[in-house]
Design a protein around this motif. Structure first.
Motif, PDB file in Angstrom:
ATOM      1  N   LYS A  71     -26.235  33.142  17.233  1.00  0.00           N
ATOM      2  CA  LYS A  71     -25.280  31.929  17.954  1.00  0.00           C
ATOM      3  C   LYS A  71     -23.722  32.984  18.197  1.00  0.00           C
ATOM      4  CE  LYS A  71     -26.321  29.995  13.734  1.00  0.00           C
ATOM      5  NZ  LYS A  71     -26.545  30.004  12.674  1.00  0.00           N
ATOM      6  N   VAL A  72     -23.288  34.288  18.260  1.00  0.00           N
ATOM      7  CA  VAL A  72     -22.317  34.571  18.173  1.00  0.00           C
ATOM      8  C   VAL A  72     -22.420  35.827  19.722  1.00  0.00           C
ATOM      9  CG1 VAL A  72     -21.083  34.093  16.877  1.00  0.00           C
ATOM     10  CG2 VAL A  72     -21.917  36.135  16.457  1.00  0.00           C
ATOM     11  N   VAL A  73     -23.622  36.255  19.742  1.00  0.00           N
ATOM     12  CA  VAL A  73     -24.218  37.661  20.575  1.00  0.00           C
ATOM     13  C   VAL A  73     -25.171  36.963  21.504  1.00  0.00           C
ATOM     14  CG1 VAL A  73     -22.305  39.203  20.287  1.00  0.00           C
ATOM     15  CG2 VAL A  73     -24.586  38.753  18.810  1.00  0.00           C
ATOM     16  N   ASP A  74     -25.397  37.096  22.628  1.00  0.00           N
ATOM     17  CA  ASP A  74     -27.187  37.044  23.642  1.00  0.00           C
ATOM     18  C   ASP A  74     -27.684  38.004  23.312  1.00  0.00           C
ATOM     19  OD1 ASP A  74     -28.806  35.928  24.895  1.00  0.00           O
ATOM     20  OD2 ASP A  74     -27.820  36.859  27.155  1.00  0.00           O
ATOM     21  N   ILE A  75     -28.059  38.516  22.152  1.00  0.00           N
ATOM     22  CA  ILE A  75     -29.175  39.212  22.095  1.00  0.00           C
ATOM     23  C   ILE A  75     -30.918  38.909  20.809  1.00  0.00           C
ATOM     24  CG2 ILE A  75     -27.603  41.420  21.148  1.00  0.00           C
ATOM     25  CD1 ILE A  75     -27.967  40.568  18.500  1.00  0.00           C
ATOM     26  N   LYS A  76     -32.099  39.942  22.014  1.00  0.00           N
ATOM     27  CA  LYS A  76     -33.091  39.511  21.034  1.00  0.00           C
ATOM     28  C   LYS A  76     -33.361  40.150  20.243  1.00  0.00           C
ATOM     29  CE  LYS A  76     -34.906  39.021  26.094  1.00  0.00           C
ATOM     30  NZ  LYS A  76     -34.334  39.849  26.641  1.00  0.00           N
ATOM     31  N   SER A  77     -33.006  41.265  19.679  1.00  0.00           N
ATOM     32  CA  SER A  77     -32.838  41.705  18.957  1.00  0.00           C
ATOM     33  C   SER A  77     -31.601  42.955  18.321  1.00  0.00           C
ATOM     34  CB  SER A  77     -34.445  42.797  18.900  1.00  0.00           C
ATOM     35  OG  SER A  77     -33.708  43.825  19.644  1.00  0.00           O
ATOM     36  N   LEU A  78     -31.325  43.305  17.340  1.00  0.00           N
ATOM     37  CA  LEU A  78     -30.865  44.052  15.906  1.00  0.00           C
ATOM     38  C   LEU A  78     -30.076  45.194  17.363  1.00  0.00           C
ATOM     39  CD1 LEU A  78     -31.329  43.236  12.612  1.00  0.00           C
ATOM     40  CD2 LEU A  78     -29.584  42.549  14.104  1.00  0.00           C
ATOM     41  N   GLY A  79     -32.134  45.993  17.030  1.00  0.00           N
ATOM     42  CA  GLY A  79     -32.071  47.625  18.428  1.00  0.00           C
ATOM     43  C   GLY A  79     -31.284  47.099  19.443  1.00  0.00           C
ATOM     44  N   GLU A  80     -30.569  45.983  20.046  1.00  0.00           N
ATOM     45  CA  GLU A  80     -29.874  45.777  21.189  1.00  0.00           C
ATOM     46  C   GLU A  80     -28.275  46.069  21.030  1.00  0.00           C
ATOM     47  OE1 GLU A  80     -30.222  42.253  23.901  1.00  0.00           O
ATOM     48  OE2 GLU A  80     -32.334  42.059  23.141  1.00  0.00           O
ATOM     49  N   LEU A  81     -28.031  46.413  19.617  1.00  0.00           N
ATOM     50  CA  LEU A  81     -26.948  46.296  19.588  1.00  0.00           C
ATOM     51  C   LEU A  81     -26.512  47.480  19.051  1.00  0.00           C
ATOM     52  CD1 LEU A  81     -26.103  43.844  16.628  1.00  0.00           C
ATOM     53  CD2 LEU A  81     -25.129  43.143  18.764  1.00  0.00           C
ATOM     54  N   THR A  82     -24.582  47.785  19.358  1.00  0.00           N
ATOM     55  CA  THR A  82     -24.070  49.479  18.886  1.00  0.00           C
ATOM     56  C   THR A  82     -23.367  49.171  17.676  1.00  0.00           C
ATOM     57  OG1 THR A  82     -22.372  48.395  20.161  1.00  0.00           O
ATOM     58  CG2 THR A  82     -23.769  50.047  21.623  1.00  0.00           C
ATOM     59  N   GLU A  83     -23.436  50.159  17.370  1.00  0.00           N
ATOM     60  CA  GLU A  83     -22.040  49.951  15.916  1.00  0.00           C
ATOM     61  C   GLU A  83     -21.635  49.671  16.066  1.00  0.00           C
ATOM     62  OE1 GLU A  83     -23.209  52.937  17.261  1.00  0.00           O
ATOM     63  OE2 GLU A  83     -24.008  54.778  15.676  1.00  0.00           O
ATOM     64  N   GLU A  84     -20.478  49.353  17.791  1.00  0.00           N
ATOM     65  CA  GLU A  84     -18.905  48.949  17.599  1.00  0.00           C
ATOM     66  C   GLU A  84     -19.260  47.119  17.660  1.00  0.00           C
ATOM     67  OE1 GLU A  84     -19.943  51.437  19.610  1.00  0.00           O
ATOM     68  OE2 GLU A  84     -19.056  52.948  18.366  1.00  0.00           O
ATOM     69  N   GLN A  85     -20.560  46.941  18.553  1.00  0.00           N
ATOM     70  CA  GLN A  85     -20.669  45.237  18.788  1.00  0.00           C
ATOM     71  C   GLN A  85     -21.071  44.636  17.548  1.00  0.00           C
ATOM     72  OE1 GLN A  85     -24.197  46.156  21.240  1.00  0.00           O
ATOM     73  NE2 GLN A  85     -22.494  45.421  23.274  1.00  0.00           N
ATOM     74  N   PHE A  86     -21.986  45.415  16.258  1.00  0.00           N
ATOM     75  CA  PHE A  86     -22.435  44.917  14.924  1.00  0.00           C
ATOM     76  C   PHE A  86     -20.887  44.660  14.438  1.00  0.00           C
ATOM     77  CE2 PHE A  86     -23.017  45.880  10.606  1.00  0.00           C
ATOM     78  CZ  PHE A  86     -23.690  44.575  10.388  1.00  0.00           C
ATOM     79  N   GLU A  87     -20.108  46.034  14.341  1.00  0.00           N
ATOM     80  CA  GLU A  87     -18.844  45.144  13.669  1.00  0.00           C
ATOM     81  C   GLU A  87     -18.170  44.412  13.943  1.00  0.00           C
ATOM     82  OE1 GLU A  87     -17.908  46.634  10.850  1.00  0.00           O
ATOM     83  OE2 GLU A  87     -20.149  48.311  11.110  1.00  0.00           O
ATOM     84  N   ALA A  88     -17.711  44.312  15.386  1.00  0.00           N
ATOM     85  CA  ALA A  88     -17.126  42.717  15.829  1.00  0.00           C
ATOM     86  C   ALA A  88     -17.652  41.638  15.172  1.00  0.00           C
ATOM     87  CB  ALA A  88     -16.935  43.015  17.411  1.00  0.00           C
ATOM     88  N   ASN A  89     -18.642  41.476  15.084  1.00  0.00           N
ATOM     89  CA  ASN A  89     -20.398  40.285  15.362  1.00  0.00           C
ATOM     90  C   ASN A  89     -21.068  40.049  13.567  1.00  0.00           C
ATOM     91  OD1 ASN A  89     -19.967  39.510  17.500  1.00  0.00           O
ATOM     92  ND2 ASN A  89     -20.142  41.737  18.025  1.00  0.00           N
ATOM     93  N   LYS A  90     -20.105  40.809  12.307  1.00  0.00           N
ATOM     94  CA  LYS A  90     -21.360  40.788  11.810  1.00  0.00           C
ATOM     95  C   LYS A  90     -20.646  40.013  10.861  1.00  0.00           C
ATOM     96  CE  LYS A  90     -18.285  44.217   9.023  1.00  0.00           C
ATOM     97  NZ  LYS A  90     -18.168  45.968   8.082  1.00  0.00           N
ATOM     98  N   SER A  91     -19.111  38.953  10.893  1.00  0.00           N
ATOM     99  CA  SER A  91     -18.832  37.932   9.896  1.00  0.00           C
ATOM    100  C   SER A  91     -19.712  37.377  10.447  1.00  0.00           C
ATOM    101  CB  SER A  91     -17.392  37.896  10.610  1.00  0.00           C
ATOM    102  OG  SER A  91     -17.213  37.244  11.333  1.00  0.00           O
ATOM    103  N   ALA A  92     -20.488  36.915  11.393  1.00  0.00           N
ATOM    104  CA  ALA A  92     -21.459  35.806  11.705  1.00  0.00           C
ATOM    105  C   ALA A  92     -22.654  35.442  10.358  1.00  0.00           C
ATOM    106  CB  ALA A  92     -21.877  35.739  12.721  1.00  0.00           C
ATOM    107  N   ILE A  93     -22.755  37.035  10.204  1.00  0.00           N
ATOM    108  CA  ILE A  93     -23.846  36.416   9.123  1.00  0.00           C
ATOM    109  C   ILE A  93     -23.322  35.693   7.473  1.00  0.00           C
ATOM    110  CG2 ILE A  93     -25.932  37.769   7.688  1.00  0.00           C
ATOM    111  CD1 ILE A  93     -25.514  39.857   9.810  1.00  0.00           C
TER     112      ILE A  93
END
Ligand code: GLA
Length: 416
Positions: A269-291
């Motif tokens: 809903k907040v990042v354009d990805i097809k799988s979790l494997g596309e995220l770097t650690e930083e991208q994950f930290e910046a967007n994890k509040s969507a979970i």
């Protein structure tokens, strides 16, 4: 010498005795052993051929293969031996030397359905079914005898080994136009759709594509891969088997997979990805509040960080930095223990005791978890101490013995 010592230690500790010495002895005489048994069980060996498919160990990259991430598994020299012969009718007759008490289990090509009471034969049957689903009909039945020297339920992929072995035999019998990579995909398809375990591609791929003395750096997003030589100077890969059977593991496995899929949908809903494997650690930290749940944040965090860790680990190995590789293995275990929560007291004890020993370069659980095995890189001079100390501490705490294997990395399936 070392393996004799291992055997003695295993016996002293009351283990069930699959030390490397025993495995080596078995490998040498295995062709004769399985043919002899085949004749005993099925009357004679007329028209029968002997096949082998390995088991696998995953060095790092755990629970990343269904998240579009990287894995780093390797085929072992232990695995499943099979004797097979075509029949003129549609009958299937199965016999496993690992489950001798079950005797011959009969089935029929016209009845390729999973039955609980059919036990292990649901794996070869699943593969026969899967070939049919892919437009390659299995035209006649077979007699099949198996003997595996991978401990069952140990997390070294005894079931994927049986699947790839079956596919390999079917290709040999019926000339199906499939590559080894196809055999992996068909094996996975059968496990998912016939046996109801929603596994990723890692196990079947590493078994079908195995290469002696190499691990496979596989990107599960597109199946691109690279063989990486495993040259450990003065060190070996040691597998410790907890002897805790997975039991509920398969349902827990599917549960983890569902948690990751839900977390992915929330992140999408907040990042354009097809799988979790596309995220770097930083991208994950910046967007994890969507979970929306803390549990799912932990699960997704593991998938993202473990994928990045796997890439770093392979780079470290390529730069000859085995120490860093080992540290990343340790970090992988911590993440599987604390965030993914798939370890349990047995695997944690094996790993945490291993970390205490000088000469252990890295140690972690391997495979799905919830029981099964750990993999460690141990300096040659520390192997005896490792087996003795970890073995004793494990027995003391858990109440039964672990088994230890000093393993070698081997090739994919073959005709013997
Ligand atoms: C099992 C599955 C694999 C993989 C591992 C965890 O072995 O079969 O596909 O998901 O667990 O890394």
């Amino acid at each position: 010498m070392l393996s004799i010592i291992i055997k003695e230690i295993v016996e002293k500790l009351g283990g069930s005795g699959y030390a490397s010495e025993i495995i080596l002895l078995k490998e040498k005489g295995m062709k004769d052993i399985v043919l002899k048994k085949f004749a005993e069980v099925f009357g004679d060996t007329e028209g029968a051929k002997v096949y082998f498919a390995p088991g696998r160990v995953n060095m790092i990259g755990e629970h990343t293969d269904y998240n579009g991430g990287h894995v780093f598994p390797a085929a072992l020299t232990i695995g499943t031996y099979g004797v097979a012969r075509k029949r003129n009718d549609n009958k299937l007759r199965f016999f496993s030397m690992n489950f001798e008490h079950l005797g011959i289990i009969e089935s029929d090509l016209d009845d390729l359905k999973p039955y609980k009471e059919a036990g292990w034969t649901n794996y070869p049957k699943g593969v026969m079914w899967a070939f049919g689903e892919k437009g390659m009909k299995v035209e006649s039945g077979m007699d099949l005898l198996l003997n595996g020297n991978i401990p069952n339920g140990s997390g070294l992929s005894s079931s994927a080994s049986v699947e790839v072995l079956t596919g390999f035999i079917l290709r040999d019998f019926f000339g199906f136009d499939v590559t080894n990579q196809d055999l992996a995909l068909i094996g996975q398809f059968s496990e998912n759709k016939f046996n109801g375990v929603n596994c990723g591609i890692m196990d079947q791929f590493s078994i079908a594509m195995g290469k002696k003395a190499h691990a496979i750096f596989l990107d599960t997003a597109d199946l691109s891969f690279e063989y990486a030589p495993i040259k450990l100077e003065n060190a070996k890969i040691v597998i410790a088997c907890s002897n805790k059977k997975r039991g509920l593991g398969d349902s827990k496995y599917n549960e983890r997979r569902d948690e990751c899929e839900t977390a992915l949908a929330e992140l999408q809903k907040v990042v354009d990805i097809k799988s979790l494997g596309e995220l770097t650690e930083e991208q994950f930290e910046a967007n994890k509040s969507a979970i929306a749940s803390d549990i799912r944040i932990k699960r997704a965090k593991h998938a993202v960080y473990e994928n990045q860790r796997t890439m770093k680990a392979v780079a470290a190995l390529q730069a000859n930095d085995v120490t860093l590789f080992g540290q990343l293995m340790n970090a992988s275990h911590v993440s599987l223990r604390d965030d993914y929560e798939v370890t349990g007291i047995e695997l944690d004890t094996l790993v945490e005791e291993a970390w205490k020993i000088d000469g252990v370069i890295g140690s972690r659980m391997t495979g799905a978890g919830f029981g099964g095995c750990t993999v460690s890189i141990v300096k040659d001079e520390a192997i005896d101490t490792f087996i003795e100390k970890v073995g004793a501490a494990y027995k003391e705490k858990i109440g039964y013995a672990a088994d230890f294997y000093v393993v070698e990395l081997g090739d994919g399936p073959s005709i013997l």
